[in-house]
Design an enzyme around this catalytic site. Structure first.
Site, PDB file in Angstrom:
ATOM      1  N   PRO A   1     -70.506  39.911  36.370  1.00 18.82           N
ATOM      2  CA  PRO A   1     -71.625  40.536  35.636  1.00 18.82           C
ATOM      3  C   PRO A   1     -72.980  40.085  36.173  1.00 18.82           C
ATOM      4  O   PRO A   1     -74.005  40.681  35.844  1.00 18.82           O
ATOM      5  CB  PRO A   1     -71.428  40.063  34.193  1.00 18.82           C
ATOM      6  CG  PRO A   1     -70.280  39.137  34.175  1.00 18.82           C
ATOM      7  CD  PRO A   1     -69.650  39.094  35.515  1.00 18.82           C
TER       8      PRO A   1
ATOM      9  N   GLU B   1     -63.223  33.481  33.053  1.00 19.43           N
ATOM     10  CA  GLU B   1     -64.173  32.387  33.230  1.00 19.43           C
ATOM     11  C   GLU B   1     -65.041  32.620  34.455  1.00 19.43           C
ATOM     12  O   GLU B   1     -64.921  33.613  35.130  1.00 19.43           O
ATOM     13  CB  GLU B   1     -63.375  31.102  33.419  1.00 19.43           C
ATOM     14  CG  GLU B   1     -62.270  31.304  34.465  1.00 19.43           C
ATOM     15  CD  GLU B   1     -60.899  30.825  34.012  1.00 19.43           C
ATOM     16  OE1 GLU B   1     -60.838  29.756  33.419  1.00 19.43           O
ATOM     17  OE2 GLU B   1     -59.926  31.515  34.262  1.00 19.43           O
TER      18      GLU B   1
ATOM     19  N   ASP C   1     -71.954  66.286  44.205  1.00 19.28           N
ATOM     20  CA  ASP C   1     -71.854  65.632  42.900  1.00 19.28           C
ATOM     21  C   ASP C   1     -73.193  65.382  42.253  1.00 19.28           C
ATOM     22  O   ASP C   1     -74.192  65.246  42.914  1.00 19.28           O
ATOM     23  CB  ASP C   1     -71.243  64.245  43.060  1.00 19.28           C
ATOM     24  CG  ASP C   1     -69.788  64.344  43.306  1.00 19.28           C
ATOM     25  OD1 ASP C   1     -69.253  65.429  43.126  1.00 19.28           O
ATOM     26  OD2 ASP C   1     -69.210  63.331  43.698  1.00 19.28           O
TER      27      ASP C   1
HETATM   28  N1  ADE Z   1     -66.466  40.689  35.381  1.00 19.59           N
HETATM   29  C1  ADE Z   1     -66.730  40.619  34.058  1.00 19.59           C
HETATM   30  N2  ADE Z   1     -67.612  41.546  33.694  1.00 19.59           N
HETATM   31  C2  ADE Z   1     -67.950  42.249  34.817  1.00 19.59           C
HETATM   32  C3  ADE Z   1     -68.827  43.333  35.092  1.00 19.59           C
HETATM   33  N3  ADE Z   1     -69.567  43.896  34.147  1.00 19.59           N
HETATM   34  N4  ADE Z   1     -68.907  43.776  36.353  1.00 19.59           N
HETATM   35  C4  ADE Z   1     -68.175  43.197  37.331  1.00 19.59           C
HETATM   36  N5  ADE Z   1     -67.334  42.179  37.139  1.00 19.59           N
HETATM   37  C5  ADE Z   1     -67.216  41.700  35.892  1.00 19.59           C
END
Ligand code: ADE
Length: 249
Positions: free
Chosen positions: A92, A119, A171
């Protein structure tokens, strides 16, 4: 001949990929030898008796951290006898994955996608990574779903994956516009008619109507995308007229 694109997915849960990547278009892309998918479990690269992939964080705190050695060893193994490729960490904290990045990655011959689970990664693994990607501003239980999203979005751009009729070239997003409204039979459904223009057979007018609708829809739903699109004077005037109209109502 175009070389097959190789995806190597480093994961603790290879079985998660069976459904999404072994059905439909992704399955066909493998059968047609446009892509090859390999799943590698980095738990197999542990050296301790309990096959431990994680440990408690230095400095304290809750949760566990993925150890660097199994992933490092696994990376070295999957790089052997394979074409040069990009190492992508799904997290993330990465750059948000967009269509432009999918197009860029589709030029590669080999992608290594590293998925964490539960984790965080030990920070030192980042030294061996070329790119960190996030599929959006939310936290998943692991990188697996994100790796599937990336593999899918990249694969459908490769020549021969989609038929000519649903070619990826036109697209939404490739032009920074959302799709225009689509209809099929019947002409009338529950009192809702297909717009007359689509039944007119007038191809040029239909094309203009579709572009206008795409612009309107993008202006309403994703004005951030519209900034990227080059609109003609007429299209800008059309949008202003429509906007004024809706404000008056
Ligand atoms: N791992 C956990 N959440 C994620 C996300 N939003 N994007 C990529 N990998 C992740």
């Amino acid at each position: 001949m175009i070389e097959e694109m190789l995806f190597q997915i480093l994961t603790l849960f290879p079985e998660m990929f069976n459904g999404p990547l072994e059905s439909s278009i992704m399955k066909r892309a493998q059968e047609k030898k446009i892509i090859e998918l390999r799943y590698v479990n980095y738990r197999e690269f542990t050296t301790d008796k309990h096959h431990c992939v994680d440990d408690t964080p230095y400095g304290g705190g809750s949760g566990m951290v993925l150890k660097p050695e199994p992933i490092f060893r696994c990376l070295n193994a999957v790089k052997k006898d394979t074409p040069p490729g990009r190492v992508v960490l799904l997290t993330p904290q990465g750059k948000v994955f967009k269509q432009k990045m999918a197009r860029e990655l589709a030029k590669e011959q080999h992608l290594i996608l590293i998925c964490g689970h539960y984790e965080g990664f030990d920070e030192r693994i980042r030294t061996y990574v070329d790119l960190e990607l996030s599929i959006g501003d939310y936290v998943l239980t692991g990188g697996e779903l994100a790796a599937m999203v990336v593999a899918d979005a990249v694969t459908r751009l490769l020549p021969g994956v989609l038929g000519a009729s649903d070619s990826a070239e036109y697209d939404s997003f490739t032009e920074n516009l959302l799709d225009y409204p689509q209809y099929t039979r019947p002409v009338e459904f529950e009192g809702q008619r297909v717009p007359d223009i689509l039944l007119s057979g007038h191809h040029k007018m239909i094309e203009e109507w579709r572009r206008e609708q795409a612009i309107l829809r993008t202006a309403e739903r994703r004005p951030d995308l519209l900034k990227e699109e080059q609109l003609s004077e007429e299209e800008l005037a059309f949008l202003c007229r429509k906007r004024n109209l809706t404000e008056e109502l």
